[in-house]
Design a protein around this motif. Structure first.
Motif, mmCIF file in Angstrom:
data_model
loop_
_atom_site.group_PDB
_atom_site.id
_atom_site.type_symbol
_atom_site.label_atom_id
_atom_site.label_comp_id
_atom_site.label_asym_id
_atom_site.label_seq_id
_atom_site.Cartn_x
_atom_site.Cartn_y
_atom_site.Cartn_z
ATOM 1 N N PRO A 124 0.805 -1.232 0.000
ATOM 2 C CA PRO A 124 0.000 0.000 0.000
ATOM 3 C C PRO A 124 0.832 1.272 0.000
ATOM 4 C CG PRO A 124 -0.576 -1.417 1.870
ATOM 5 C CD PRO A 124 0.553 -2.060 1.172
ATOM 6 N N LEU A 125 2.004 1.212 0.632
ATOM 7 C CA LEU A 125 2.842 2.420 0.649
ATOM 8 C C LEU A 125 3.378 2.721 -0.747
ATOM 9 C CD1 LEU A 125 4.852 1.958 3.962
ATOM 10 C CD2 LEU A 125 2.942 3.489 3.542
ATOM 11 N N LEU A 126 3.773 1.659 -1.478
ATOM 12 C CA LEU A 126 4.244 1.864 -2.848
ATOM 13 C C LEU A 126 3.106 2.372 -3.720
ATOM 14 C CD1 LEU A 126 6.582 -1.199 -3.477
ATOM 15 C CD2 LEU A 126 7.224 1.199 -3.284
ATOM 16 N N GLU A 127 1.913 1.827 -3.451
ATOM 17 C CA GLU A 127 0.721 2.265 -4.199
ATOM 18 C C GLU A 127 0.509 3.765 -3.990
ATOM 19 O OE1 GLU A 127 -4.021 1.379 -4.114
ATOM 20 O OE2 GLU A 127 -2.699 0.022 -3.030
ATOM 21 N N LEU A 128 0.733 4.178 -2.749
ATOM 22 C CA LEU A 128 0.554 5.588 -2.393
ATOM 23 C C LEU A 128 1.593 6.457 -3.101
ATOM 24 C CD1 LEU A 128 -1.461 6.807 -0.384
ATOM 25 C CD2 LEU A 128 0.378 6.900 1.271
ATOM 26 N N ILE A 129 2.832 5.947 -3.125
ATOM 27 C CA ILE A 129 3.906 6.727 -3.741
ATOM 28 C C ILE A 129 3.668 6.879 -5.236
ATOM 29 C CG2 ILE A 129 6.367 6.659 -4.331
ATOM 30 C CD1 ILE A 129 6.764 5.268 -1.581
ATOM 31 N N THR A 130 3.208 5.795 -5.881
ATOM 32 C CA THR A 130 3.029 5.851 -7.337
ATOM 33 C C THR A 130 1.718 6.509 -7.747
ATOM 34 O OG1 THR A 130 2.107 3.638 -7.212
ATOM 35 C CG2 THR A 130 4.427 3.809 -7.805
ATOM 36 N N SER A 131 0.809 6.738 -6.796
ATOM 37 C CA SER A 131 -0.448 7.390 -7.155
ATOM 38 C C SER A 131 -0.223 8.890 -7.239
ATOM 39 C CB SER A 131 -1.518 7.072 -6.119
ATOM 40 O OG SER A 131 -1.304 7.838 -4.968
ATOM 41 N N ASP A 132 -1.265 9.606 -7.643
ATOM 42 C CA ASP A 132 -1.113 11.053 -7.798
ATOM 43 C C ASP A 132 -1.556 11.814 -6.562
ATOM 44 O OD1 ASP A 132 -3.680 10.377 -7.984
ATOM 45 O OD2 ASP A 132 -4.124 11.405 -9.860
ATOM 46 N N VAL A 133 -1.739 11.095 -5.420
ATOM 47 C CA VAL A 133 -2.236 11.796 -4.233
ATOM 48 C C VAL A 133 -1.130 12.513 -3.463
ATOM 49 C CG1 VAL A 133 -4.181 10.271 -3.953
ATOM 50 C CG2 VAL A 133 -2.079 9.786 -2.722
ATOM 51 N N LEU A 134 0.106 12.122 -3.711
ATOM 52 C CA LEU A 134 1.188 12.773 -2.968
ATOM 53 C C LEU A 134 1.720 13.959 -3.764
ATOM 54 C CD1 LEU A 134 3.139 9.800 -1.456
ATOM 55 C CD2 LEU A 134 1.335 11.160 -0.476
ATOM 56 N N ALA A 135 1.399 15.121 -3.292
ATOM 57 C CA ALA A 135 1.726 16.317 -4.056
ATOM 58 C C ALA A 135 3.173 16.751 -3.839
ATOM 59 C CB ALA A 135 0.785 17.443 -3.680
ATOM 60 N N PHE A 136 3.799 16.251 -2.805
ATOM 61 C CA PHE A 136 5.108 16.768 -2.458
ATOM 62 C C PHE A 136 6.167 15.663 -2.543
ATOM 63 C CE2 PHE A 136 1.815 19.026 -0.222
ATOM 64 C CZ PHE A 136 2.056 20.318 -0.655
ATOM 65 N N ARG A 137 7.228 15.979 -3.250
ATOM 66 C CA ARG A 137 8.294 15.000 -3.447
ATOM 67 C C ARG A 137 8.903 14.573 -2.123
ATOM 68 N NH1 ARG A 137 10.292 14.393 -8.567
ATOM 69 N NH2 ARG A 137 9.458 15.830 -10.079
ATOM 70 N N ALA A 138 9.067 15.545 -1.211
ATOM 71 C CA ALA A 138 9.710 15.241 0.062
ATOM 72 C C ALA A 138 8.932 14.169 0.819
ATOM 73 C CB ALA A 138 9.812 16.498 0.899
ATOM 74 N N GLN A 139 7.629 14.212 0.716
ATOM 75 C CA GLN A 139 6.814 13.228 1.441
ATOM 76 C C GLN A 139 6.949 11.848 0.812
ATOM 77 O OE1 GLN A 139 3.433 15.619 0.977
ATOM 78 N NE2 GLN A 139 3.844 16.796 2.804
ATOM 79 N N SER A 140 6.996 11.823 -0.521
ATOM 80 C CA SER A 140 7.210 10.537 -1.193
ATOM 81 C C SER A 140 8.578 9.981 -0.805
ATOM 82 C CB SER A 140 7.167 10.716 -2.711
ATOM 83 O OG SER A 140 5.920 11.176 -3.099
ATOM 84 N N LEU A 141 9.551 10.881 -0.749
ATOM 85 C CA LEU A 141 10.908 10.469 -0.387
ATOM 86 C C LEU A 141 10.915 9.888 1.035
ATOM 87 C CD1 LEU A 141 13.861 10.585 -1.469
ATOM 88 C CD2 LEU A 141 14.125 12.638 -0.098
ATOM 89 N N ALA A 142 10.173 10.522 1.936
ATOM 90 C CA ALA A 142 10.097 10.037 3.319
ATOM 91 C C ALA A 142 9.558 8.608 3.343
ATOM 92 C CB ALA A 142 9.201 10.955 4.142
ATOM 93 N N LEU A 143 8.541 8.349 2.554
ATOM 94 C CA LEU A 143 7.966 7.001 2.535
ATOM 95 C C LEU A 143 8.947 5.990 1.942
ATOM 96 C CD1 LEU A 143 4.250 7.625 1.499
ATOM 97 C CD2 LEU A 143 5.160 7.125 3.741
ATOM 98 N N ILE A 144 9.658 6.403 0.880
ATOM 99 C CA ILE A 144 10.616 5.477 0.253
ATOM 100 C C ILE A 144 11.733 5.139 1.241
ATOM 101 C CG2 ILE A 144 12.354 5.280 -1.582
ATOM 102 C CD1 ILE A 144 10.415 7.039 -3.297
#
Lengths: 563, 313
Positions: free
Chosen positions: A163-183
């Motif tokens: 689910p976290l990868l799903e979240l990262i690849t979806s368009d709901v994360l508007a901010f790169r820093a937040q995607s980076l935090a999850l990765i």
């Protein structure tokens, strides 16, 4: 090999970070993911603490004891990880006590078996003390439960990652820093553990995975608080989408690539008077034959209308393909739009059209016939009756035009040359009011506009002519056309007259677009003009002319020349 | 004769204004510092650290991180307590409540950092030090979960029972303050440690009852049994004198049995003298809040005397 003091310092920092992060996560309750994150950090804290005690402990028994009790913390981590991931990414339906209990059965066994290893040696079969770079460390041979624990941990870790990868690849994360935090949160602990298991880390045989989890925890905590700061916690997004699907005004049916019904919203079930449980999973043609018949038989440009058997309801049907990111069609979406009220209004307009086209006109002709037979004083009464009858006829003509206008709103309309429309309108005005002089310089032939504007310009020019009844100044209309103003695909037509001007009250009603019993216009002509321009997507403005009269500025889209 | 201009020029209007504004700014900064120190309970953390240092000197323990750990834990516990009891404290300490409410998030994060660092440092002191440090954290989480409210009528009742409430607080702090440095240094439990525990227990008990005097009306309304509620302020004063006498007896016994060196005994007596002075003003002074703070600070002079005597000797 890194110095032992560095490793210990790193573990002490891990404890501090875990405790601080855990307490802050705990405070974030009930933000989705906060409680599992606090539990995860508590687990890694315990793991780190036992590692430190194990390093400092003297003797095989003491060191073994701290390894054994460390399993209490280790066992908690994968469960907390999984439920953090599910809760954070919005899969709340899986975050229920019974699922947590089921997922915790194996970890509970791991914790108990780990903590009581000396009694059965299921976790470790052999232990010995070894010297590594001058430090006495414990070396243990894993038993069967060690591998079960490792396998289960990796399984839950993998499930939580999805689910976290799903979240990262979806368009709901508007901010790169937040995607980076999850990765970072996903990669660091598992990579650390893999490297440790492969013996690639110089850590005196001590598993540094809790350090990885501390990094992960801080990354997630950052994501958790930053999302909240920006008001974009992603957890409700799935629900919002679901809610939008369920609550939308249109009925929606989703088919998979094989034509089976995989989703149906409440509105569609109500429209089709069916139970979703009876429909879902069945072939479209079999489950909803009436809709399938329309959708599958219609041509690409056909309008699809589904009418209920009793004739009370009607739905516009539209179908579109669902494609994945590679462009492959993976299903179809069918929407049903309730047009019952629209069709009812259309039928009523047809009846009104007939009444005005035939009944009023016929009755007016009868009145005119009767009036001509009245033999009164110089025919004055007959003239007055005739005048009023003609007014009724004129009004009914305008109403017919209005009804035509609404009819044309629905129909496909042709483009016509603006010049011919204006010339016809000018001719019509000159016929009706020969005293009016009209100045018009013409428009290039290639300027085409919507045919609906025929009615609009006829009325606009006629209106300018008919209200100008004075001899001084002589009634005059000036028509200027500027193509490509104010935009390239727009034409501006300015109709100026020197008549008495439009009443402010009338203009106010036109601007508001709605009438009340106390505030209304005097006729239908101006309304007809504004409705027509509105339908073609144009705009009109009225201004006072100097010294008298009105300047009407019409801007309408230019249409392409028909082939 | 024309008068000579004075060499000592008076400040011009703008200089006087500048001086005044500097003074007022400095006063504001000091006031803020004082508020931060008082309302965030930082001073209690410093007092707790001083008490641990006192124990370490009296027991001749080697230098270790325990004063820092206890100070950080005290700060975290009190900050959390202030945050949890915001509603209750509103009526009895409006200024402090306003400060805590205004800085809620900062205080919580500061408390969490203090506690996290304390736990991490305690790990270096061994399992016992770690366990001692962990205990308040467990209470922190349980408190936040409202388990006390749920389980809680029994615990709540315990908090409301006369003497027991103050005794529980005194016990918790005495165990931590004496136990932490010993755990850090693996020191054995000695009779002197017992004397220090008794001294701190009795003194903390007195500390805990003193703030109950200004709260007598609100406690009575809430049904909490404190000494001032049950026996009145005068009898409370007398009872606390009794506790001080008991403490005095303990110190005398320790000196007679050779458990305390004279310097340590003198230091403990200095602390006790401060406490007695504070008790003497109970019910006789309007500055009741200041009395409570002065009771809490009463062990600081003890440490001062001990350091002075030790260095002097």
């Amino acid at each position: 090999m890194i110095p032992l003091t560095v490793l210990k310092a790193a573990l002490i920092c891990t404890v501090a970070i875990g405790m601080v992060g855990g307490l802050i996560a705990w405070r974030e309750r009930p933000t989705p993911g906060s409680v599992p994150l606090a539990v995860l950090l508590a687990g890694q804290c315990w793991w780190s603490v036992t590692l430190l005690f194990r390093i400092d402990a003297v003797g095989i028994a003491a060191k073994g004891f701290w390894v054994d009790v460390s399993w209490v913390g280790i066992a908690v981590i994968p469960v907390a990880w999984l439920f953090f991931s599910l809760e954070y990414s919005g899969y709340h339906e899986y975050v229920q006590p019974r699922y947590v209990a089921v997922a915790s059965i194996v970890p509970l066994c791991i914790a108990v078996i780990g903590a009581t290893n000396t009694a059965h040696e299921l976790m470790y079969v052999h232990s010995t003390l070894v010297e590594i770079n001058g430090a006495t460390m414990l070396d243990r041979t894993p038993g069967p439960w060690f591998w079960i624990a490792a396998g289960y941990t990796y399984l839950l870790g993998l499930l939580g990652t999805i689910p976290l990868l799903e979240l990262i690849t979806s368009d709901v994360l508007a901010f790169r820093a937040q995607s980076l935090a999850l990765i970072v949160g996903i990669v660091v602990p598992w990579l650390t553990n893999v490297l440790y298991l492969l013996g690639a880390l110089p850590t005196y045989g001590v598993d540094p995975t809790p350090i990885g989890f501390a990094v992960s925890g801080v990354a997630y905590l950052g994501a958790l608080t930053r999302f909240r700061l920006f008001g974009t916690n992603p957890a409700p997004i799935r629900y919002a989408r679901r809610l939008a699907f369920d609550r939308m005004e249109e009925g929606a049916i989703v088919l998979d690539s094989n034509g089976y019904v995989v989703e149906l919203n409440d509105r569609a079930a109500t429209f089709l008077r069916t139970d979703p449980d009876d429909i879902l999973g069945r072939a479209f043609a079999d489950a909803l034959p009436q809709v399938a018949g329309i959708v599958d038989c219609a041509g690409p440009n056909d309008r699809m209308v589904l009418e209920a058997d009793d004739g009370t309801r009607a739905y516009d049907v539209s179908a579109c393909s669902i494609v994945d990111y590679t462009g492959r069609t993976i299903g179809r979406s069918i929407t049903l739009h309730d047009v019952s009220a629209h069709l009812r209004r259309q039928r009523r307009l047809t009846v009104l059209n007939r009444v005005f086209r035939h009944n009023v006109r016929t009755t007016t002709q009868l009145i005119l016939g009767c009036a001509s037979e009245i033999d009164d004083d110089a025919g004055r009464i007959a003239d007055r009756i005739e005048g009023h009858a003609m007014a009724i006829e004129e009004l009914s003509e305008k109403v017919r035009r209005a009804i035509d206008l609404f009819d044309r709103d629905r129909a496909d309309r042709r483009p016509l040359p603006l010049d011919s429309i204006l010339c016809d309108a000018i001719d019509s005005a000159r016929d009706a009011r020969p005293a009016v002089s009209v100045d018009y310089d013409g428009v290039p032939d290639d300027v085409y506009v919507d045919e609906l504007l025929t009615v609009v310009f006829e009325d606009l020019i006629e209106n300018a002519a008919e209200h100008n009844t004075t001899a001084d100044p002589a009634p005059r209309i000036r028509i200027d056309v500027r193509s490509g103003e104010p935009e390239v695909d727009v034409v501006r037509v300015v109709v100026a007259d020197n008549g008495p001007g439009i009443d402010d009250e009338e203009l106010a009603v036109l601007e508001e677009g709605a009438e009340t019993p106390l505030r209304h216009g005097s006729g239908i002509g101006l309304s007809l003009i504004t409705w027509g321009i509105d339908i073609v997507g144009g705009r009109i403005e009225f201004a006072d002319a100097d010294p008298t009269g009105t300047i009407a500025t019409v801007e309408v889209p230019i249409r392409s020349r028909p082939p | 004769m024309a008068s000579e201009p004075s060499t000592q020029s008076r400040p011009t209007g703008s200089t006087a204004l500048w001086n005044r504004s500097t003074i007022s700014r400095a006063r504001t900064v000091l006031e803020r510092l004082r508020n931060a120190l008082l309302y965030s309970s930082t001073y209690l953390a410093l007092v707790a650290a001083a008490e641990v240092a006192l124990v370490m000197i009296v027991l001749s323990l080697p230098v270790n991180l325990s004063p820092l750990v206890v100070g950080l834990v005290t700060f975290a516990v009190y900050v959390n307590d202030r945050l949890a009891d915001l509603e209750i404290d509103e009526a009895v300490a409006p200024n402090r409540t306003a400060f805590v409410r205004r800085h809620q998030r900062v205080l919580y994060v500061a408390g969490a950092i203090a506690y996290g660092v304390a736990v991490a440092l305690a790990v270096s002191g061994g399992p016992l030090a770690f366990g001692l440090t962990l205990l308040p954290g467990a209470f922190w989480v349980l408190y936040a979960l409202d388990y006390f409210a749920a389980l809680g009528s029994q615990i709540r009742r315990l908090k409301e029972v006369l003497i027991v409430n103050s005794a529980v607080v005194a016990l918790a702090w005495s165990v931590t303050i004496v136990g932490m440095p010993m755990a850090f240094t693996n020191a054995p439990i000695t009779p002197t440690a017992g004397v220090l525990f008794g001294y701190l227990f009795l003194a903390t008990f007195v500390n805990t009852e003193i703030p109950n005097v200004p709260d007598v009306e609100s406690d009575a309304a809430a049904g909490v049994s404190t000494l001032p509620v049950v026996v009145g302020v005068r009898r409370t004063r007398q009872s606390l004198y009794g506790v001080v006498l008991l403490t005095l007896g303990l110190i005398a016994y320790a000196v007679l049995r050779g458990l305390l060196v004279p310097a340590a005994a003198l230091a403990l007596l200095a602390g006790l003298a401060c406490l007695v002075t504070t008790i003497a003003f109970l019910g006789r002074s309007d500055a009741e809040r200041r009395l409570a703070i002065s009771a809490e600070l009463s062990r600081v002079p003890a440490l001062g005397v001990l350091v002075l005597v030790t260095v002097g000797l």
